[in-house]
Design a protein around this motif. Structure first.
Motif, PDB file in Angstrom:
ATOM      1  N   GLY A 164       0.808  -1.220   0.000  1.00 41.62           N
ATOM      2  CA  GLY A 164       0.000   0.000   0.000  1.00 41.62           C
ATOM      3  C   GLY A 164       0.839   1.266   0.000  1.00 41.62           C
ATOM      4  N   ILE A 165       2.067   1.178  -0.523  1.00 44.39           N
ATOM      5  CA  ILE A 165       2.972   2.329  -0.571  1.00 44.39           C
ATOM      6  C   ILE A 165       2.966   2.886  -1.991  1.00 44.39           C
ATOM      7  CG2 ILE A 165       5.356   3.096  -0.314  1.00 44.39           C
ATOM      8  CD1 ILE A 165       5.765   0.686   1.581  1.00 44.39           C
ATOM      9  N   GLN A 166       2.802   4.193  -2.098  1.00 40.47           N
ATOM     10  CA  GLN A 166       2.804   4.818  -3.414  1.00 40.47           C
ATOM     11  C   GLN A 166       4.215   4.857  -3.982  1.00 40.47           C
ATOM     12  OE1 GLN A 166       0.913   8.629  -3.174  1.00 40.47           O
ATOM     13  NE2 GLN A 166      -1.117   7.737  -2.967  1.00 40.47           N
ATOM     14  N   TYR A 167       4.300   4.962  -5.282  1.00 44.26           N
ATOM     15  CA  TYR A 167       5.585   5.086  -5.962  1.00 44.26           C
ATOM     16  C   TYR A 167       5.456   6.181  -7.007  1.00 44.26           C
ATOM     17  CZ  TYR A 167       3.068   2.032  -9.188  1.00 44.26           C
ATOM     18  OH  TYR A 167       2.129   1.484 -10.017  1.00 44.26           O
ATOM     19  N   ASP A 168       6.596   6.707  -7.386  1.00 41.66           N
ATOM     20  CA  ASP A 168       6.619   7.759  -8.406  1.00 41.66           C
ATOM     21  C   ASP A 168       7.833   7.530  -9.303  1.00 41.66           C
ATOM     22  OD1 ASP A 168       8.791   8.532  -6.860  1.00 41.66           O
ATOM     23  OD2 ASP A 168       7.810  10.302  -6.042  1.00 41.66           O
ATOM     24  N   ALA A 169       8.061   8.464 -10.216  1.00 44.92           N
ATOM     25  CA  ALA A 169       9.163   8.316 -11.168  1.00 44.92           C
ATOM     26  C   ALA A 169      10.500   8.175 -10.446  1.00 44.92           C
ATOM     27  CB  ALA A 169       9.193   9.493 -12.126  1.00 44.92           C
ATOM     28  N   ALA A 170      10.710   8.943  -9.392  1.00 42.06           N
ATOM     29  CA  ALA A 170      11.981   8.884  -8.665  1.00 42.06           C
ATOM     30  C   ALA A 170      12.174   7.489  -8.052  1.00 42.06           C
ATOM     31  CB  ALA A 170      12.031   9.944  -7.582  1.00 42.06           C
ATOM     32  N   THR A 171      11.109   6.919  -7.517  1.00 37.72           N
ATOM     33  CA  THR A 171      11.176   5.572  -6.945  1.00 37.72           C
ATOM     34  C   THR A 171      11.534   4.558  -8.024  1.00 37.72           C
ATOM     35  OG1 THR A 171       9.403   6.194  -5.426  1.00 37.72           O
ATOM     36  CG2 THR A 171       9.907   3.864  -5.587  1.00 37.72           C
ATOM     37  N   LEU A 172      10.887   4.675  -9.182  1.00 38.82           N
ATOM     38  CA  LEU A 172      11.119   3.732 -10.273  1.00 38.82           C
ATOM     39  C   LEU A 172      12.504   3.895 -10.876  1.00 38.82           C
ATOM     40  CD1 LEU A 172       7.616   3.867 -11.969  1.00 38.82           C
ATOM     41  CD2 LEU A 172       8.487   2.147 -10.366  1.00 38.82           C
ATOM     42  N   GLU A 173      13.028   5.121 -10.865  1.00 38.86           N
ATOM     43  CA  GLU A 173      14.375   5.348 -11.398  1.00 38.86           C
ATOM     44  C   GLU A 173      15.446   4.665 -10.553  1.00 38.86           C
ATOM     45  OE1 GLU A 173      15.209   9.483 -12.088  1.00 38.86           O
ATOM     46  OE2 GLU A 173      13.739   9.601 -13.718  1.00 38.86           O
ATOM     47  N   ALA A 174      15.099   4.274  -9.347  1.00 41.85           N
ATOM     48  CA  ALA A 174      16.048   3.560  -8.496  1.00 41.85           C
ATOM     49  C   ALA A 174      16.391   2.186  -9.081  1.00 41.85           C
ATOM     50  CB  ALA A 174      15.489   3.401  -7.081  1.00 41.85           C
ATOM     51  N   VAL A 175      15.476   1.625  -9.876  1.00 43.25           N
ATOM     52  CA  VAL A 175      15.712   0.306 -10.465  1.00 43.25           C
ATOM     53  C   VAL A 175      15.766   0.337 -11.992  1.00 43.25           C
ATOM     54  CG1 VAL A 175      14.723  -0.972  -8.522  1.00 43.25           C
ATOM     55  CG2 VAL A 175      13.250  -0.295 -10.441  1.00 43.25           C
ATOM     56  N   CYS A 176      15.470   1.478 -12.576  1.00 40.15           N
ATOM     57  CA  CYS A 176      15.416   1.592 -14.027  1.00 40.15           C
ATOM     58  C   CYS A 176      16.002   2.937 -14.443  1.00 40.15           C
ATOM     59  CB  CYS A 176      13.963   1.479 -14.492  1.00 40.15           C
ATOM     60  SG  CYS A 176      13.746   1.491 -16.269  1.00 40.15           S
ATOM     61  N   PRO A 177      17.019   2.945 -15.282  1.00 39.63           N
ATOM     62  CA  PRO A 177      17.619   4.209 -15.723  1.00 39.63           C
ATOM     63  C   PRO A 177      16.565   5.147 -16.327  1.00 39.63           C
ATOM     64  CG  PRO A 177      18.881   2.343 -16.534  1.00 39.63           C
ATOM     65  CD  PRO A 177      17.634   1.783 -15.926  1.00 39.63           C
ATOM     66  N   ALA A 178      16.766   6.442 -16.156  1.00 37.66           N
ATOM     67  CA  ALA A 178      15.786   7.444 -16.580  1.00 37.66           C
ATOM     68  C   ALA A 178      15.406   7.310 -18.054  1.00 37.66           C
ATOM     69  CB  ALA A 178      16.316   8.844 -16.287  1.00 37.66           C
ATOM     70  N   HIS A 179      16.383   7.074 -18.926  1.00 37.69           N
ATOM     71  CA  HIS A 179      16.052   6.973 -20.353  1.00 37.69           C
ATOM     72  C   HIS A 179      15.176   5.755 -20.646  1.00 37.69           C
ATOM     73  CE1 HIS A 179      19.581   4.331 -20.197  1.00 37.69           C
ATOM     74  NE2 HIS A 179      19.151   3.792 -21.321  1.00 37.69           N
ATOM     75  N   GLU A 180      15.415   4.650 -19.949  1.00 39.75           N
ATOM     76  CA  GLU A 180      14.571   3.462 -20.117  1.00 39.75           C
ATOM     77  C   GLU A 180      13.185   3.708 -19.543  1.00 39.75           C
ATOM     78  OE1 GLU A 180      15.978  -0.545 -19.292  1.00 39.75           O
ATOM     79  OE2 GLU A 180      18.039   0.201 -19.387  1.00 39.75           O
ATOM     80  N   LEU A 181      13.141   4.387 -18.390  1.00 36.11           N
ATOM     81  CA  LEU A 181      11.863   4.685 -17.762  1.00 36.11           C
ATOM     82  C   LEU A 181      11.011   5.548 -18.693  1.00 36.11           C
ATOM     83  CD1 LEU A 181       9.976   4.436 -15.383  1.00 36.11           C
ATOM     84  CD2 LEU A 181      11.165   6.354 -14.303  1.00 36.11           C
ATOM     85  N   ARG A 182      11.621   6.519 -19.359  1.00 35.95           N
ATOM     86  CA  ARG A 182      10.886   7.357 -20.311  1.00 35.95           C
ATOM     87  C   ARG A 182      10.307   6.499 -21.439  1.00 35.95           C
ATOM     88  NH1 ARG A 182      14.816  10.975 -19.042  1.00 35.95           N
ATOM     89  NH2 ARG A 182      16.201  10.414 -20.761  1.00 35.95           N
ATOM     90  N   GLN A 183      11.095   5.570 -21.956  1.00 36.71           N
ATOM     91  CA  GLN A 183      10.613   4.687 -23.015  1.00 36.71           C
ATOM     92  C   GLN A 183       9.454   3.823 -22.518  1.00 36.71           C
ATOM     93  OE1 GLN A 183      14.080   2.438 -24.106  1.00 36.71           O
ATOM     94  NE2 GLN A 183      14.765   3.943 -25.620  1.00 36.71           N
ATOM     95  N   ILE A 184       9.567   3.359 -21.301  1.00 34.48           N
ATOM     96  CA  ILE A 184       8.519   2.524 -20.721  1.00 34.48           C
ATOM     97  C   ILE A 184       7.243   3.328 -20.535  1.00 34.48           C
ATOM     98  CG2 ILE A 184       7.832   1.289 -18.608  1.00 34.48           C
ATOM     99  CD1 ILE A 184      10.799   0.322 -18.476  1.00 34.48           C
ATOM    100  N   VAL A 185       7.361   4.521 -19.984  1.00 34.72           N
ATOM    101  CA  VAL A 185       6.187   5.369 -19.774  1.00 34.72           C
ATOM    102  C   VAL A 185       5.563   5.750 -21.117  1.00 34.72           C
ATOM    103  CG1 VAL A 185       5.405   7.620 -18.917  1.00 34.72           C
ATOM    104  CG2 VAL A 185       6.889   6.184 -17.507  1.00 34.72           C
ATOM    105  N   ASP A 186       6.392   5.998 -22.108  1.00 34.27           N
ATOM    106  CA  ASP A 186       5.876   6.315 -23.452  1.00 34.27           C
ATOM    107  C   ASP A 186       5.115   5.138 -24.054  1.00 34.27           C
ATOM    108  OD1 ASP A 186       6.913   8.861 -23.325  1.00 34.27           O
ATOM    109  OD2 ASP A 186       8.660   8.421 -24.592  1.00 34.27           O
ATOM    110  N   SER A 187       5.353   3.929 -23.558  1.00 38.52           N
ATOM    111  CA  SER A 187       4.677   2.734 -24.060  1.00 38.52           C
ATOM    112  C   SER A 187       3.336   2.494 -23.377  1.00 38.52           C
ATOM    113  CB  SER A 187       5.559   1.498 -23.825  1.00 38.52           C
ATOM    114  OG  SER A 187       6.790   1.621 -24.471  1.00 38.52           O
ATOM    115  N   ALA A 188       3.015   3.324 -22.396  1.00 37.13           N
ATOM    116  CA  ALA A 188       1.790   3.128 -21.615  1.00 37.13           C
ATOM    117  C   ALA A 188       0.561   3.103 -22.510  1.00 37.13           C
ATOM    118  CB  ALA A 188       1.657   4.230 -20.569  1.00 37.13           C
ATOM    119  N   THR A 189      -0.416   2.351 -22.054  1.00 37.02           N
ATOM    120  CA  THR A 189      -1.672   2.203 -22.775  1.00 37.02           C
ATOM    121  C   THR A 189      -2.810   2.251 -21.762  1.00 37.02           C
ATOM    122  OG1 THR A 189      -2.817   0.809 -24.377  1.00 37.02           O
ATOM    123  CG2 THR A 189      -1.538  -0.321 -22.688  1.00 37.02           C
TER     124      THR A 189
END
Length: 131
Positions: A52-77
């Motif tokens: 029940g803990i929220q996460y954000d881009a900064a949290t996700l960047e801890a395990v995924c480089p920013a450029h990959e995270l951008r590509q992943i978010v751009d793939s959202a549907t």
């Protein structure tokens, strides 16, 4: 669409719409994602959601480089499409594991194991996979 693209679409959707987790988690699990950044990100999201803990881009960047995270978010549907992708990711994972278990059974038989013993091990592996 490749399995990797589907995985990115799922994670991208979860990154911007955490409420989609409920539908997606019904059919997919983090271990079904490719090893590396995608699997780490999936583990983080699933863990945070369970706690029940929220996460954000900064949290996700801890395990995924920013450029990959951008590509992943751009793939959202949409959540519905992401849930459909989750079914395909699950099916692909099960097919891959089934093929691995069949190969192991064949190798075992070629090494002299009785067919019925090898088949029993194969079925045990399949059963454990679905638990």
């Amino acid at each position: 669409m490749t399995t990797t693209e589907r995985q990115k679409a799922i994670l991208g959707t979860l990154a911007i719409n955490p409420s989609a987790y409920i539908e997606i988690a019904e059919v997919a699990a983090p271990y079904m994602f490719e090893e590396g950044a995608l699997q780490k990100m999936a583990h983080l999201i699933w863990e945070r959601q369970r706690e029940g803990i929220q996460y954000d881009a900064a949290t996700l960047e801890a395990v995924c480089p920013a450029h990959e995270l951008r590509q992943i978010v751009d793939s959202a549907t949409s959540a519905a499409i992401a849930a459909e992708h989750a079914v395909q990711v699950r099916n692909t994972y099960y097919c891959k594991k089934d093929a691995e278990y069949q190969q192991a059974m064949q190798s075992s038989i070629l090494e002299g194991t009785d067919y019925f013993n090898a088949r029993s091990q194969y079925l045990s592996n399949i059963e454990a996979l679905h638990m």
